[in-house]
Design a protein around this motif. Structure first.
Motif, short mmCIF file in Angstrom:
data_model
loop_
_atom_site.label_atom_id
_atom_site.label_comp_id
_atom_site.label_asym_id
_atom_site.label_seq_id
_atom_site.Cartn_x
_atom_site.Cartn_y
_atom_site.Cartn_z
N MET A 1 47.51 46.34 42.52
CA MET A 1 46.25 45.75 42.96
C MET A 1 46.03 44.43 42.23
SD MET A 1 43.41 47.98 40.86
CE MET A 1 43.49 48.07 39.07
N ALA A 2 45.33 43.51 42.90
CA ALA A 2 45.03 42.23 42.30
C ALA A 2 43.97 42.38 41.21
CB ALA A 2 44.55 41.26 43.37
N LEU A 3 43.94 41.44 40.31
CA LEU A 3 42.96 41.44 39.23
C LEU A 3 41.83 40.49 39.61
CD1 LEU A 3 42.83 42.69 36.29
CD2 LEU A 3 43.56 40.45 35.49
N THR A 4 40.64 41.03 39.84
CA THR A 4 39.51 40.18 40.18
C THR A 4 39.05 39.40 38.96
OG1 THR A 4 37.81 41.82 39.66
CG2 THR A 4 38.78 41.90 41.88
N ALA A 5 38.22 38.39 39.18
CA ALA A 5 37.70 37.60 38.07
C ALA A 5 36.91 38.48 37.10
CB ALA A 5 36.82 36.47 38.61
N THR A 6 36.13 39.41 37.64
CA THR A 6 35.37 40.33 36.78
C THR A 6 36.30 41.23 35.99
OG1 THR A 6 33.51 40.32 38.32
CG2 THR A 6 33.62 42.14 36.75
N ASP A 7 37.36 41.72 36.64
CA ASP A 7 38.35 42.54 35.95
C ASP A 7 39.01 41.76 34.82
OD1 ASP A 7 37.90 44.68 37.66
OD2 ASP A 7 39.53 44.13 39.02
N PHE A 8 39.31 40.50 35.08
CA PHE A 8 39.95 39.66 34.08
C PHE A 8 39.07 39.53 32.84
CE2 PHE A 8 40.39 35.37 32.22
CZ PHE A 8 41.70 35.44 31.77
N VAL A 9 37.81 39.25 33.04
CA VAL A 9 36.88 39.11 31.91
C VAL A 9 36.80 40.41 31.12
CG1 VAL A 9 34.46 38.75 31.28
CG2 VAL A 9 35.52 37.30 33.02
N ASP A 10 36.66 41.53 31.83
CA ASP A 10 36.53 42.82 31.17
C ASP A 10 37.79 43.20 30.39
OD1 ASP A 10 34.00 43.08 32.19
OD2 ASP A 10 34.58 44.42 33.83
N ILE A 105 45.48 32.21 27.71
CA ILE A 105 45.55 33.09 28.86
C ILE A 105 44.30 32.83 29.69
CG2 ILE A 105 45.64 35.47 29.69
CD1 ILE A 105 46.95 36.23 27.02
N VAL A 106 44.49 32.31 30.89
CA VAL A 106 43.37 31.97 31.77
C VAL A 106 43.52 32.74 33.07
CG1 VAL A 106 43.23 29.67 30.74
CG2 VAL A 106 44.55 30.00 32.85
N TYR A 107 42.51 32.67 33.90
CA TYR A 107 42.54 33.38 35.18
C TYR A 107 42.99 32.44 36.30
CZ TYR A 107 41.08 36.27 39.14
OH TYR A 107 41.05 37.01 40.30
N PHE A 111 46.20 33.35 42.63
CA PHE A 111 47.11 34.49 42.61
C PHE A 111 46.45 35.75 42.08
CE2 PHE A 111 49.81 30.77 42.69
CZ PHE A 111 50.80 31.13 43.58
N GLN A 112 45.21 35.64 41.60
CA GLN A 112 44.43 36.77 41.10
C GLN A 112 45.16 37.53 39.99
OE1 GLN A 112 43.52 38.50 45.14
NE2 GLN A 112 41.42 38.34 44.38
N VAL A 113 45.71 36.77 39.07
CA VAL A 113 46.39 37.31 37.89
C VAL A 113 46.14 36.35 36.72
CG1 VAL A 113 48.24 38.51 39.14
CG2 VAL A 113 48.52 36.10 38.50
N CYS A 189 53.31 33.43 40.21
CA CYS A 189 53.43 33.95 41.56
C CYS A 189 53.98 35.37 41.63
CB CYS A 189 54.27 33.01 42.43
SG CYS A 189 55.98 32.85 41.93
N GLU A 190 54.84 35.79 40.69
CA GLU A 190 55.47 37.10 40.81
C GLU A 190 55.03 38.10 39.74
OE1 GLU A 190 59.78 36.25 41.15
OE2 GLU A 190 59.48 36.93 43.21
N THR A 191 54.08 37.70 38.90
CA THR A 191 53.71 38.59 37.80
C THR A 191 52.93 39.82 38.26
OG1 THR A 191 51.75 37.22 37.39
CG2 THR A 191 53.69 36.77 36.07
N GLN A 192 52.15 39.69 39.34
CA GLN A 192 51.33 40.83 39.78
C GLN A 192 52.20 42.03 40.12
OE1 GLN A 192 48.43 40.07 42.89
NE2 GLN A 192 48.55 42.18 43.59
#
Length: 233
Positions: A1-10, A105-107, A111-113, A189-192
Motif C-alpha cells: 500500500m502507498a504511504l499517505t502524507a499523514t502516514d508519513f508524518v506519523d 528523509i522527505v515525503y 510516488f507516495q513514499v 520509483c521502485e521503493t514502495q
C-alpha cells in the motif's frame, strides 16, 4: 500500500521518538548498521507533509575503482572519446580529510513514499561534486556496478532497470523540497514495492497477535536504502 502524507508524518515521528530518545549504547550492531540512529524529526508549522527527518554523519574517502563496465562521463567534455572507463583506477584520496554527509528523509507526493536527499561536504562546508562523492564511504561499491555516472546524475543499466525505472536515473540532483538547498536524491520509483514485500515478510514472521509499530515503514525503507548507501552511524 502507498504511504499517505499523514502516514508519513506519523511513522517518521514514531521512528524518531523510538530511536533518538535512547542512548546509542543500548542498541546492538545490527541497529547501528541499519541506519536507524541519529535522526531528528522536524515538523512543518503549516503543512504537516513538509516535515522531514534529518541527520549528519561522518564519512571518508575510500580508495576503490568502479566496476569495469561502469563509466564516468564529464558533461563539460566536447569530445565523447574522453569518456573514462572505470577500469582505469579512480584517484586515490587521503582518508583523513573531515567529510560529513547531511541526510534527509522527505515525503514524495508523486510516488507516495519517502525520498532520500543528501549531500557530502568537506570541512569548509563546500559540497563535493558527484564524481568525488561516489568515492566516499556513503556509497556501497556494488550499487554502482554497471552504472553510467554523469556530473548531475547516475543512470542504471537498461538491462537491470524495470520498465518504470528505465524512465528515471538511479540518482539525480535536485533542490530539497522544503529547505530549497541543492542536494542529490535517490529516485523513489521502485521503493514502495520492495518495502511492501519486506513488511509482509516481517508481519508473517512476527507473532500473529503482534502488530508492527508505525515506525516499521521507515525501518523497512531504510533497509532497502541500505542496498545503495552505507547508513551505519
Amino acid at each position: 500500500m502507498a504511504l499517505t502524507a499523514t502516514d508519513f508524518v506519523d511513522t517518521c515521528a514514531a521512528f524518531a521518538d523510538k530511536y533518538s530518545n535512547l542512548t546509542q549504547s543500548r542498541w546492538g550492531q545490527e541497529i547501528h548498521r541499519s541506519g536507524y540512529l541519529g535522526w531528528t524529526w522536524t515538523p512543518h508549522p503549516l503543512w504537516p507533509a513538509f516535515g522531514y527527518l534529518s541527520r549528519t554523519a561522518p564519512v571518508s574517502f575510500v580508495a576503490r575503482s568502479m566496476d569495469a563496465t561502469s563509466e564516468v562521463i564529464s558533461e563539460q567534455e566536447d569530445d565523447l572519446e574522453d569518456v573514462l572507463p572505470s577500469s582505469v583506477s579512480m584517484p586515490l584520496f587521503d582518508s583523513k580529510p573531515t567529510l560529513s554527509a547531511t541526510q534527509y528523509i522527505v515525503y514524495s507526493p508523486s510516488f507516495q513514499v519517502p525520498a532520500f536527499y543528501f549531500l557530502v561536504s568537506d570541512a569548509s562546508g563546500t559540497p563535493l561534486p558527484l564524481e568525488n562523492m561516489i568515492q566516499t564511504s556513503l556509497f556501497r561499491p556494488s550499487s554502482l556496478a554497471s552504472t553510467t555516472i554523469h556530473e548531475t546524475h547516475i543512470d542504471l543499466p537498461q538491462s537491470q532497470a524495470s520498465q518504470e525505472a528505465a524512465n528515471f536515473p538511479l540518482l539525480s540532483q535536485g533542490d530539497h523540497p522544503v529547505l530549497g538547498i541543492p542536494c542529490f536524491y535517490l529516485h523513489p520509483c521502485e521503493t514502495q514495492k520492495a518495502v511492501e514485500e519486506l513488511l509482509s515478510a516481517r508481519q508473517m514472521e512476527s507473532n500473529e497477535d503482534q502488530t508492527l509499530g508505525k515506525e516499521a515503514w521507515i525501518e523497512t525503507w531504510l533497509l532497502v536504502l541500505g542496498n545503495v548507501f552505507n547508513l551505519e552511524n
